[in-house]
Scaffold this motif. Structure first.
Motif, mmCIF file in Angstrom:
data_model
loop_
_atom_site.group_PDB
_atom_site.id
_atom_site.type_symbol
_atom_site.label_atom_id
_atom_site.label_comp_id
_atom_site.label_asym_id
_atom_site.label_seq_id
_atom_site.Cartn_x
_atom_site.Cartn_y
_atom_site.Cartn_z
ATOM 1 N N SER A 132 80.308 -20.823 11.260
ATOM 2 C CA SER A 132 79.867 -21.396 13.117
ATOM 3 C C SER A 132 79.151 -20.168 13.645
ATOM 4 N N LEU A 133 77.696 -20.869 14.093
ATOM 5 C CA LEU A 133 76.396 -19.957 14.581
ATOM 6 C C LEU A 133 76.469 -20.491 15.842
ATOM 7 N N ALA A 134 76.333 -19.302 17.397
ATOM 8 C CA ALA A 134 76.094 -20.223 18.214
ATOM 9 C C ALA A 134 74.928 -19.352 18.553
ATOM 10 N N ASP A 135 74.010 -20.400 20.135
ATOM 11 C CA ASP A 135 72.758 -19.858 20.052
ATOM 12 C C ASP A 135 73.186 -19.902 22.102
ATOM 13 N N ALA A 136 72.865 -18.785 21.842
ATOM 14 C CA ALA A 136 73.117 -18.321 23.808
ATOM 15 C C ALA A 136 71.967 -17.385 24.030
ATOM 16 N N SER A 137 72.035 -17.700 25.145
ATOM 17 C CA SER A 137 71.538 -16.801 26.236
ATOM 18 C C SER A 137 71.505 -16.867 27.819
ATOM 19 N N GLU A 138 71.478 -16.313 27.967
ATOM 20 C CA GLU A 138 72.203 -16.491 29.877
ATOM 21 C C GLU A 138 71.375 -16.226 30.608
ATOM 22 N N LYS A 139 69.595 -17.300 30.327
ATOM 23 C CA LYS A 139 68.882 -17.457 31.277
ATOM 24 C C LYS A 139 68.485 -18.830 30.096
ATOM 25 N N GLY A 140 67.477 -19.806 31.023
ATOM 26 C CA GLY A 140 67.233 -20.516 31.130
ATOM 27 C C GLY A 140 66.171 -20.376 30.426
ATOM 28 N N GLY A 141 65.065 -21.378 30.054
ATOM 29 C CA GLY A 141 63.829 -21.675 29.846
ATOM 30 C C GLY A 141 63.003 -21.093 28.438
ATOM 31 N N ALA A 151 83.887 -19.706 25.979
ATOM 32 C CA ALA A 151 85.423 -21.011 24.510
ATOM 33 C C ALA A 151 83.784 -20.552 23.862
ATOM 34 N N ILE A 152 82.483 -20.718 23.787
ATOM 35 C CA ILE A 152 81.332 -20.507 22.827
ATOM 36 C C ILE A 152 81.926 -19.026 22.238
ATOM 37 N N LEU A 153 81.619 -18.513 22.548
ATOM 38 C CA LEU A 153 81.682 -16.980 22.397
ATOM 39 C C LEU A 153 83.058 -16.241 21.369
ATOM 40 N N ILE A 154 84.611 -17.147 21.422
ATOM 41 C CA ILE A 154 85.110 -17.169 21.798
ATOM 42 C C ILE A 154 85.566 -18.009 20.389
ATOM 43 N N ALA A 157 82.938 -18.742 17.967
ATOM 44 C CA ALA A 157 81.780 -18.756 17.407
ATOM 45 C C ALA A 157 82.028 -17.570 16.538
ATOM 46 N N ASN A 158 81.865 -17.558 15.029
ATOM 47 C CA ASN A 158 81.208 -16.312 14.237
ATOM 48 C C ASN A 158 80.382 -15.662 14.822
ATOM 49 N N PRO A 200 87.354 -10.413 18.772
ATOM 50 C CA PRO A 200 86.793 -9.160 17.960
ATOM 51 C C PRO A 200 86.227 -8.998 16.968
ATOM 52 N N ASN A 201 85.917 -10.099 16.272
ATOM 53 C CA ASN A 201 85.224 -10.690 15.168
ATOM 54 C C ASN A 201 83.312 -11.017 15.396
ATOM 55 N N LEU A 202 83.327 -11.122 16.308
ATOM 56 C CA LEU A 202 82.228 -12.386 17.050
ATOM 57 C C LEU A 202 80.979 -10.966 16.702
ATOM 58 N N VAL A 203 80.308 -11.640 15.283
ATOM 59 C CA VAL A 203 79.259 -10.794 15.164
ATOM 60 C C VAL A 203 77.711 -11.365 15.961
#
Length: 310
Positions: free
Chosen positions: A23-32, A164-167, A169-170, A204-207
């Motif tokens: 599982s790959l999360a695509d994330a940022s804490e800003k929009g746009g 939830a996403i960061l928990i 995702a791999n 703890p294994n989140l890359v």
């Protein structure tokens, strides 16, 4: 000779049935910052590689859900994460199969969707103990059925949905525009990751798979402000940044353009695909082909990062 791409595809398709899908999360804490655009592009090229892909939409605005051709879902990721306080909790690993729906007719049949809806926003204030862990458990329910899950995060600082996403995702990919928001969104997300991925943390294994430049102006349209933010992001994130400066700056010599590297340029065909609810891999023209190449490079680098899947 077997290529890195072939090795990664084989590793994903030959996982043990007991293993949770990558599982790959695509994330940022800003929009746009082009987060959902990157997510849909990665889903498109993963499907083109023959992988069984799930697009998981954790943004209550449901932008990815709509782009993947799903409207008015009967059951959504909100129903998986919600726990009725008057009833015994239901296992998310079972509920997830009710929420999983095929992508719309413009998308390949090997793409499925965990759709979002506006009501998902209520989970940010949900007092249910352990609610943030339900997404990880839901993905465990996809063992043996899915090769790759790509998750689209909401554009907000911290919060329960981001947690939830960061928990779950791999690995996590961070899109960053060459703007103040691109820089700030990446820096703030890394603060959240530092808590989740710390020793004794919930994952703890989140890359951190990397930082990818997104909505990059076309060659010849770059301005000093873009160079300023590109430099600031490189100084902050170092080797995590995908691509070298030439991938961003190159304007061509002798009328020949350098092929786009792992940076996502601001081509109009991207918006055309979003509006038509079709993958970028189905679009004609040179700009579409360049985006497909860039998305593929980004996906392969993300999956190969730091003890990758192959």
């Amino acid at each position: 000779m077997v290529t890195t791409k072939e090795k990664i595809i084989a590793a994903l398709k030959n996982r043990e049935p007991s293993d949770q899908p990558e599982s790959l999360a695509d994330a940022s804490e800003k929009g746009g910052v082009g987060k959902t655009s990157v997510t849909s592009g990665l889903i498109a090229v993963a499907a083109e590689m023959g992988l069984e892909v799930v697009g998981g939409d954790l943004d209550p605005r449901a932008t990815l859900t709509k782009e993947l051709g799903v409207t008015d879902p009967e059951f959504s990721i909100n129903d998986v994460m919600y726990v009725d306080p008057e009833e015994p909790p239901t296992d998310p690993a079972e509920l997830v199969h009710d929420a999983l729906v095929p992508a719309g007719p413009g998308w390949p049949s090997n793409v499925r969707v965990l759709a979002s809806e506006r009501a998902l926003g209520r989970r940010e204030l949900d007092p249910t103990p352990g609610m943030e862990l339900r997404l990880r458990r839901a993905l465990q329910g996809l063992k043996g059925d899915v090769d790759l899950v790509i998750l689209d995060a909401p554009p907000r600082p911290g919060g329960k949905l981001m947690g939830a996403i960061l928990i779950a995702a791999n690995r996590v990919l961070i899109p960053a525009t060459l703007t103040e928001d691109g820089y700030d969104g990446a820096v703030e997300l890394m603060r959240s990751i530092s808590h989740i991925a710390a020793p004794g943390g919930l994952n703890p294994n989140l890359v951190v798979a990397g930082v990818v430049f997104s909505i990059v102006p076309k060659r010849g349209e770059m301005r000093d402000v873009h160079f300023h933010h590109e430099k600031a992001i490189r100084e902050e994130f170092g080797d995590l940044v995908m691509g070298d400066p030439e991938d961003v700056y190159w304007s061509g010599e002798g009328g020949v353009l350098r092929p786009d590297g792992p940076v996502i340029r601001n081509y109009a065909i991207r918006e055309e695909c979003r509006t038509a609810c079709i993958p970028i891999t189905a679009a004609p023209g040179r700009e579409a082909k360049r985006l497909v190449s860039s998305y593929e490079q980004v996906l392969l680098r993300s999956l190969a990062a730091k003890g990758g899947v192959a």
